[in-house]
Design an enzyme around this catalytic site. Sequence first.
Site, mmCIF file in Angstrom:
data_model
loop_
_atom_site.group_PDB
_atom_site.id
_atom_site.type_symbol
_atom_site.label_atom_id
_atom_site.label_comp_id
_atom_site.label_asym_id
_atom_site.label_seq_id
_atom_site.Cartn_x
_atom_site.Cartn_y
_atom_site.Cartn_z
ATOM 1 N N LEU A 26 66.000 -64.229 -87.540
ATOM 2 C CA LEU A 26 65.306 -63.856 -88.769
ATOM 3 C C LEU A 26 64.527 -62.581 -88.490
ATOM 4 O O LEU A 26 64.039 -62.371 -87.377
ATOM 5 C CB LEU A 26 64.326 -64.954 -89.212
ATOM 6 C CG LEU A 26 64.877 -66.253 -89.791
ATOM 7 C CD1 LEU A 26 63.710 -67.147 -90.214
ATOM 8 C CD2 LEU A 26 65.787 -66.004 -90.966
ATOM 9 N N ASP A 27 64.398 -61.743 -89.504
ATOM 10 C CA ASP A 27 63.586 -60.541 -89.349
ATOM 11 C C ASP A 27 62.139 -60.928 -89.072
ATOM 12 O O ASP A 27 61.673 -62.009 -89.454
ATOM 13 C CB ASP A 27 63.646 -59.685 -90.618
ATOM 14 C CG ASP A 27 65.051 -59.183 -90.898
ATOM 15 O OD1 ASP A 27 65.812 -59.002 -89.934
ATOM 16 O OD2 ASP A 27 65.383 -58.993 -92.081
ATOM 17 N N ILE A 28 61.403 -60.022 -88.437
ATOM 18 C CA ILE A 28 59.995 -60.264 -88.130
ATOM 19 C C ILE A 28 59.213 -60.624 -89.386
ATOM 20 O O ILE A 28 58.379 -61.535 -89.386
ATOM 21 C CB ILE A 28 59.374 -59.017 -87.453
ATOM 22 C CG1 ILE A 28 59.892 -58.880 -86.015
ATOM 23 C CG2 ILE A 28 57.853 -59.102 -87.444
ATOM 24 C CD1 ILE A 28 59.364 -57.664 -85.293
#
Length: 466
Positions: A222-224
């Site tokens: 998942l993106d930050i």
Amino acid sequence: KKLEKRRDRPDDEERLRLRMEKKIRLQNLSKLHRNTQTLLNNPQFCNNSLQTTPSDYVIHNNLRFVIPYEFHFQVYAKKRWINQPLLSVLQHEFHFQSNSQQQHSQNPQTAVNYWSEEINSQRLLINSQPIVSQKPSDFTSLLVKDGDLYTHIVHRHEAAVLSNKNESNAIQIVYEDENLVVVNKPHSIPIHPCGYYRRNSVLSLLTLQNASFVDLKPIHRLDIATSGLVLLAKSSQYARLLSDKIKDQCVQKYYLAVVSSEFDEKYSKDGLILKKRLKFDSHVAKTTVIEEEKEDEDEGKVAVTKVKVLRVDKARKLSLLLVEPVTGRTHQIRAHLAAIGAPIVGDLLYGSECKLSEIIEGKNEESMHDFNGPKCTKEVLEKGLQLGCQRCPQLGVYREMNHERPIEIGLHAFIYEFDGGVTSYSTQIPHWMLTFGSLVQDANETWNFLLHHHQKCTITKDSCPP
């Protein structure tokens, strides 16, 4: 032609000599690798473990800071570096530690002086040994050799992440068995160590809760800035098994997204299918949508996203969507929604004009800008001085809140279903989404389906993946 090839072949003695040279070279590399691993496993030489303790962190203004520590960056010589001047490779391949990240490109001589000082101070090692030299001019004759291991010893400062003082644990564990750990990742925290994050990553923070979590394998990413479901395998074999299921599209993924657009209620039942080719540019870390008239089989990759509208806030012109990415391209949901004029709230990179904190009650906007944090203690400053640190006395790495690096967006990974729903994992719906706007017509069935998973917030286990 066959006769000519035979003439060009080395004779038996030459072939034997080349074979022996290759064998000796491989033996030397193997010996060097074993010696290096022995050193890496020695905590007195290198403490790069993900294992952490509560004393490694400081909570300040709802931000979690990592106390700066000694770290050994290590890399083997790459093929393109072989026989190149070491200083030239260091100057062009690596950014040096500085508060001004532009010094590296603006003043090459500054980079040369920095690396010369690191070598002189024995903070740059080759094959775990210091480079013995006193004059910077001597460094110009140093060439990169095949098999060399370079170690750079630094005083590492990490970027801060969002934190809640009331949380008993940094990462919420949704489910655990002998093969798998399922967690609910908060905004602003990366899954694995990268860039300015190591101890402030999901993998490292989980070791605070259970020391046996030191070797977990992420199955997906998942993106930050995205929150939600993350699956972590306890073995490489189980990680490969679930990763293969995701690649073979045997998994249905459901996300909740809040977008800066008032969606038409007709999309609550039948939904909307977005099918546009996407191309990711690694240099700017952004995905672009390929226009229909420019579409080419060699340009970008096919991406399909299904969207249903759930709730609408007409006063603020915002909508809560249920999003199902059929394919798994980088930034797929973010790019697809932005392409139809509905960027995710807080996603400044893709055109959002407001931050997520502005629509969530109780968010302290001011604290989110103070990423430098408090000052280092005397003990930390002394260590930083010893390692030539240029970031002390600030604890954190300064991160400006801009379009390139949003730390939280209105996107939440909610449900993962394997094998048509036989096995499903879910998190709770973020509390502010539960009361968001008003439920649209024909969305009751979908909303009840989501509430069912929200109330369980666990696993439906008729049978597990084999």
